[in-house]
Design an enzyme around this catalytic site. Structure first.
Site, PDB file in Angstrom:
ATOM      1  N   PRO A  78       0.789  -1.228   0.000  1.00 24.88           N
ATOM      2  CA  PRO A  78       0.000   0.000   0.000  1.00 24.88           C
ATOM      3  C   PRO A  78       0.824   1.284   0.000  1.00 24.88           C
ATOM      4  O   PRO A  78       0.306   2.348  -0.332  1.00 24.88           O
ATOM      5  CB  PRO A  78      -0.801  -0.110   1.301  1.00 24.88           C
ATOM      6  N   ASP A 126       4.683   2.226 -10.988  1.00 18.62           N
ATOM      7  CA  ASP A 126       3.372   2.856 -11.148  1.00 18.62           C
ATOM      8  C   ASP A 126       3.284   4.183 -10.395  1.00 18.62           C
ATOM      9  O   ASP A 126       4.103   4.487  -9.522  1.00 18.62           O
ATOM     10  CB  ASP A 126       2.264   1.923 -10.642  1.00 18.62           C
ATOM     11  N   LYS A 156      -0.216   5.550 -14.795  1.00 18.86           N
ATOM     12  CA  LYS A 156      -1.395   5.980 -15.540  1.00 18.86           C
ATOM     13  C   LYS A 156      -2.216   6.915 -14.659  1.00 18.86           C
ATOM     14  O   LYS A 156      -2.405   6.660 -13.479  1.00 18.86           O
ATOM     15  CB  LYS A 156      -2.259   4.784 -15.948  1.00 18.86           C
ATOM     16  N   GLY A 212       0.183  -2.281  -4.243  1.00 13.47           N
ATOM     17  CA  GLY A 212      -0.663  -3.394  -3.799  1.00 13.47           C
ATOM     18  C   GLY A 212      -0.102  -4.732  -4.228  1.00 13.47           C
ATOM     19  O   GLY A 212       1.083  -5.020  -4.074  1.00 13.47           O
ATOM     20  N   THR A 261      -2.373  -6.229  -0.518  1.00  6.23           N
ATOM     21  CA  THR A 261      -3.349  -5.503  -1.317  1.00  6.23           C
ATOM     22  C   THR A 261      -4.093  -4.462  -0.483  1.00  6.23           C
ATOM     23  O   THR A 261      -4.123  -4.524   0.751  1.00  6.23           O
ATOM     24  CB  THR A 261      -4.337  -6.480  -1.972  1.00  6.23           C
ATOM     25  N   ALA A 262      -4.700  -3.502  -1.156  1.00  2.00           N
ATOM     26  CA  ALA A 262      -5.295  -2.339  -0.495  1.00  2.00           C
ATOM     27  C   ALA A 262      -6.334  -2.711   0.553  1.00  2.00           C
ATOM     28  O   ALA A 262      -6.391  -2.102   1.633  1.00  2.00           O
ATOM     29  CB  ALA A 262      -5.911  -1.421  -1.545  1.00  2.00           C
ATOM     30  N   MET A 280     -10.958   1.423  -6.709  1.00  3.53           N
ATOM     31  CA  MET A 280     -11.132   2.357  -7.828  1.00  3.53           C
ATOM     32  C   MET A 280     -12.610   2.696  -8.057  1.00  3.53           C
ATOM     33  O   MET A 280     -13.098   2.703  -9.176  1.00  3.53           O
ATOM     34  CB  MET A 280     -10.519   1.775  -9.101  1.00  3.53           C
TER      35      MET A 280
END
Length: 287
Positions: A54, A77, A99, A131, A160-161, A212
């Protein structure tokens, strides 16, 4: 007469074996964080899809640290924290391939091509993803691109988140008698696909973690209420988990959209909501 086992000898041998395994385990930990000597040779390049977790560097796995310290080039990222990048080998080339919503300077096809190209030069390539690479991380596309060229590729898992958000909020994602099912879902998809029905798995006894989904919060809220989730159900909003800018907020389902707007949350956040099993009984009593 039946001969009983020599429990003293077995116990002693178990202690010896445990000590040997302990020393071997400590040595494996040491190996995981000591970078490979720069003068070593290797026959061909490789690609590692590494989960950065995270944000906080101390949430990396030892294997992730090892790959970062042996990397020739790291493609990272937007959400990867600087303190994670600082762990990479000093001579490693760091390349941003992030991105932004609505501005894909690095489309996925280009990322696939460049990581393969670097590996074909004999370089050790780390594709560093926030993540876990396998959870909404486009790992499949990069795996296939490497395998077409017969390049060794490995997935190094990360926190992961949803797991990080729950730990920082001090809450379990599953709980006996409350929620025995965990669903990781998203409110977004690729541009030419319809928006996913991210609420369809909701039912009593389920915890849902929405990735998201901030821009789709109103649709998520309406979908859950339409399925029967009480509007008073608590929602956890986790922003920038384990980073300096971390925020953990709470609200009820009905006020989700308003809470996001009130706190100016428009980017990366994880939404967690649990629909308790007791709701089944309450519904039965009400009917």
């Amino acid at each position: 007469m039946k001969v009983l086992p020599d429990f003293g000898r077995i116990a002693s041998q178990t202690i010896i074996n445990f000590g040997l395994r302990g020393r071997a385990m400590r040595q494996s930990f040491k190996n995981a964080i000591v970078p490979e000597k720069s003068g070593s040779t290797r026959a061909k390049g490789s690609i590692s899809l590494v989960g950065a977790g995270p944000g906080a560097a101390d949430l990396l796995t030892l294997r992730a640290v090892k790959h970062l310290q042996q990397a020739d080039v790291v493609f990272y990222d937007r959400l990867v924290d600087k303190e994670v990048l600082d762990i990479a080998r000093g001579t490693a080339e760091l390349v941003f391939v992030g991105k932004h919503v609505g501005a894909h300077a690095w489309p996925q096809d280009r990322i696939n091509a460049v990581i393969v190209s670097e590996a074909l030069k004999g370089r050790r390539v780390v594709r560093l993803k926030s993540g876990d690479p396998s959870i909404f991380g486009r790992a499949r596309e990069e795996l296939e691109a490497a395998r077409v060229e017969d390049i060794d590729i490995e997935i190094v898992p990360g926190i992961t988140a949803a797991l990080a958000a729950a730990s920082r909020a001090g809450m379990p994602l599953t709980e006996r008698g409350i929620a025995d099912t965990l669903v990781l879902t998203t409110g977004r998809c690729q541009e030419d696909d319809p928006l996913p029905d991210c609420a369809r798995h909701a039912q009593p006894g389920t915890t849902l973690a929405f990735y998201m989904s901030v821009r789709q919060a109103a649709r998520v809220r309406d979908g859950l209420i339409e399925l029967g989730m009480p509007p008073s159900t608590p929602v956890t909003i986790a922003v920038d988990v384990s980073k300096r800018s971390e925020r953990i907020l709470g609200c009820d389902l009905r006020s989700l959209q308003g809470t996001l707007e009130q706190h100016s949350i428009s980017g990366c956040a994880t939404l967690i909501v649990t629909w308790p099993k007791q709701q089944i009984q309450l519904n039965a009593m009400a009917s």
